[in-house]
Scaffold this active site. Sequence first.
Site, PDB file in Angstrom:
ATOM      1  N   ARG A   1      28.370  71.528  -3.590  1.00  0.00           N
ATOM      2  CA  ARG A   1      29.693  72.056  -3.243  1.00  0.00           C
ATOM      3  C   ARG A   1      30.451  72.684  -4.415  1.00  0.00           C
ATOM      4  O   ARG A   1      30.308  72.242  -5.559  1.00  0.00           O
ATOM      5  CB  ARG A   1      30.559  70.926  -2.661  1.00  0.00           C
ATOM      6  CG  ARG A   1      30.067  70.478  -1.301  1.00  0.00           C
ATOM      7  CD  ARG A   1      30.830  69.284  -0.778  1.00  0.00           C
ATOM      8  NE  ARG A   1      30.355  68.918   0.556  1.00  0.00           N
ATOM      9  CZ  ARG A   1      29.218  68.244   0.778  1.00  0.00           C
ATOM     10  NH1 ARG A   1      28.463  67.851  -0.215  1.00  0.00           N
ATOM     11  NH2 ARG A   1      28.833  67.979   2.019  1.00  0.00           N
TER      12      ARG A   1
ATOM     13  N   HIS B   1      26.150  74.797  -0.623  1.00  0.00           N
ATOM     14  CA  HIS B   1      24.776  75.311  -0.599  1.00  0.00           C
ATOM     15  C   HIS B   1      24.672  76.824  -0.418  1.00  0.00           C
ATOM     16  O   HIS B   1      23.845  77.315   0.349  1.00  0.00           O
ATOM     17  CB  HIS B   1      23.985  74.630   0.516  1.00  0.00           C
ATOM     18  CG  HIS B   1      23.699  73.180   0.281  1.00  0.00           C
ATOM     19  ND1 HIS B   1      23.635  72.614  -0.964  1.00  0.00           N
ATOM     20  CD2 HIS B   1      23.430  72.176   1.167  1.00  0.00           C
ATOM     21  CE1 HIS B   1      23.346  71.322  -0.846  1.00  0.00           C
ATOM     22  NE2 HIS B   1      23.219  71.023   0.421  1.00  0.00           N
TER      23      HIS B   1
ATOM     24  N   HIS C   1      15.436  71.466  -1.027  1.00  0.00           N
ATOM     25  CA  HIS C   1      16.071  70.524  -0.102  1.00  0.00           C
ATOM     26  C   HIS C   1      15.093  69.892   0.893  1.00  0.00           C
ATOM     27  O   HIS C   1      15.414  69.791   2.087  1.00  0.00           O
ATOM     28  CB  HIS C   1      17.197  71.274   0.625  1.00  0.00           C
ATOM     29  CG  HIS C   1      18.382  70.446   0.965  1.00  0.00           C
ATOM     30  ND1 HIS C   1      18.353  69.476   1.950  1.00  0.00           N
ATOM     31  CD2 HIS C   1      19.633  70.426   0.449  1.00  0.00           C
ATOM     32  CE1 HIS C   1      19.545  68.923   2.029  1.00  0.00           C
ATOM     33  NE2 HIS C   1      20.340  69.471   1.125  1.00  0.00           N
TER      34      HIS C   1
ATOM     35  N   ASP D   1      25.374  60.140  -1.192  1.00  0.00           N
ATOM     36  CA  ASP D   1      25.427  61.606  -1.184  1.00  0.00           C
ATOM     37  C   ASP D   1      26.107  62.013  -2.492  1.00  0.00           C
ATOM     38  O   ASP D   1      27.210  62.554  -2.492  1.00  0.00           O
ATOM     39  CB  ASP D   1      26.205  62.102   0.047  1.00  0.00           C
ATOM     40  CG  ASP D   1      26.024  63.596   0.265  1.00  0.00           C
ATOM     41  OD1 ASP D   1      25.367  64.243  -0.572  1.00  0.00           O
ATOM     42  OD2 ASP D   1      26.550  64.117   1.266  1.00  0.00           O
TER      43      ASP D   1
ATOM     44  N   GLU E   1      17.493  66.177  -4.904  1.00  0.00           N
ATOM     45  CA  GLU E   1      17.668  67.598  -5.236  1.00  0.00           C
ATOM     46  C   GLU E   1      18.022  67.745  -6.717  1.00  0.00           C
ATOM     47  O   GLU E   1      19.098  67.323  -7.144  1.00  0.00           O
ATOM     48  CB  GLU E   1      18.805  68.186  -4.386  1.00  0.00           C
ATOM     49  CG  GLU E   1      18.624  67.968  -2.902  1.00  0.00           C
ATOM     50  CD  GLU E   1      19.970  67.923  -2.165  1.00  0.00           C
ATOM     51  OE1 GLU E   1      20.772  68.854  -2.333  1.00  0.00           O
ATOM     52  OE2 GLU E   1      20.220  66.961  -1.440  1.00  0.00           O
TER      53      GLU E   1
END
Length: 380
Positions: free
Chosen positions: A109, A134, A208, A280, A345
């Site tokens: 982000r 993304h 991803h 996350d 990632e």
Amino acid sequence: MKKVLQLCPLFILLLVSTVYSMSNKEVLQMIEKKLFGKLSDGSEIFAYTLKNQNGMTAKIINYGAIVVSLTAPDKNGKFDDIVLGYDNLDSYVADNNYFGAIVGRYGNRIGKGKFLLEGKTYQLTINNGENHLHGGKTGFNKKVWSAEPIESETDPALKLTYVSKDREEGYPGTVTITVVYTLTKNNELKIEYTGTTDKTTIFNPTHHSYFNLSGNMNTTILDNELWINADKITPVDNSLITTGEYADVANTPMDFRSPKKVGKDINADFEQLKFGLGYDHNWVINGYNKKVNKIASLYEAGSGRYMEMYSDQPGVQFYSGNFLDGTAAGKKGVKYQHRSALCLEAQCFPDSPNKPKFPSVILKPGEVYKQTTIYKFSTK
Ligand code: BGC
């Protein structure tokens, strides 16, 4: 005898060309190309299946540079597909999970989609609440890439290239990105990126794939043991934008410095987990030195599959599949449930352009961005 000698070079030529064409034929079998589907504008999308000498396969399409499937052996030598994805192109076009894709220009982000660069403010597309995620609405994951198979008997590879025009999704500069996926003889999926630009820009691509090492996508990843070589994370606010600070993982559910089951603390009463609906977050890799180092590993005891992750990036986003909710109808019709896979990632830190303490993501004309990230598979 003279005649024999005269014929000799001809014979050698014949022999060499036969051996060459035979070996070439074999090489071609390491990369199989098939039509995967057609986009609404008629463009054909192809699937390239790389196969290494151990039988591992990686099927990659030139839409989104997406890894559609990745097979690896379990402890009994049985091959299973260990990544989430779809059986058809239309589902990838509609997808909002970024299954298997190359994400860019910016992985993760950027707060309010805004950043200042060389005195100028840029506004990117907003596609995640009030933020940019993304690469925007039509990121690299939704683009047609050109594909060039690189034949090799031991390490078949696919080189994908995409040219992103100046101001695409609001980003300055025309950027050319290449991604080379190689399936090595050591059962590694190696991903090498390069990027160049004609104007100063920001650049932070990532990969991803959603892994479920059991190969059974009806299970969750909660009993997988994860290790991340990081003492710190970059904490986020309630819209998942990094605060710009660093936080110690010690004595918190974010501590993966020793292998720990993903599910052990995932539901703990801890603000960061509430914000992310689970994990996350970006982990700050210890001893970052721009070289390819081991940064994380994942182990699934049932299958015995073990994945080691190597990268030259300063961070890794560990996303525990919190937004999977059973609506995505994946391969073989399996509906992917909450936390049925996880992503690791490699990246620079989220919202770096707005966070002075974070490493720079600026790419200037004349510079070449490089990244190498490797997922290595074995069993134990
Ligand atoms: C992000 C998540 C996001 C997911 C799918 C991850 O990389 O960190 O917040 O929901 O990708 O878009």
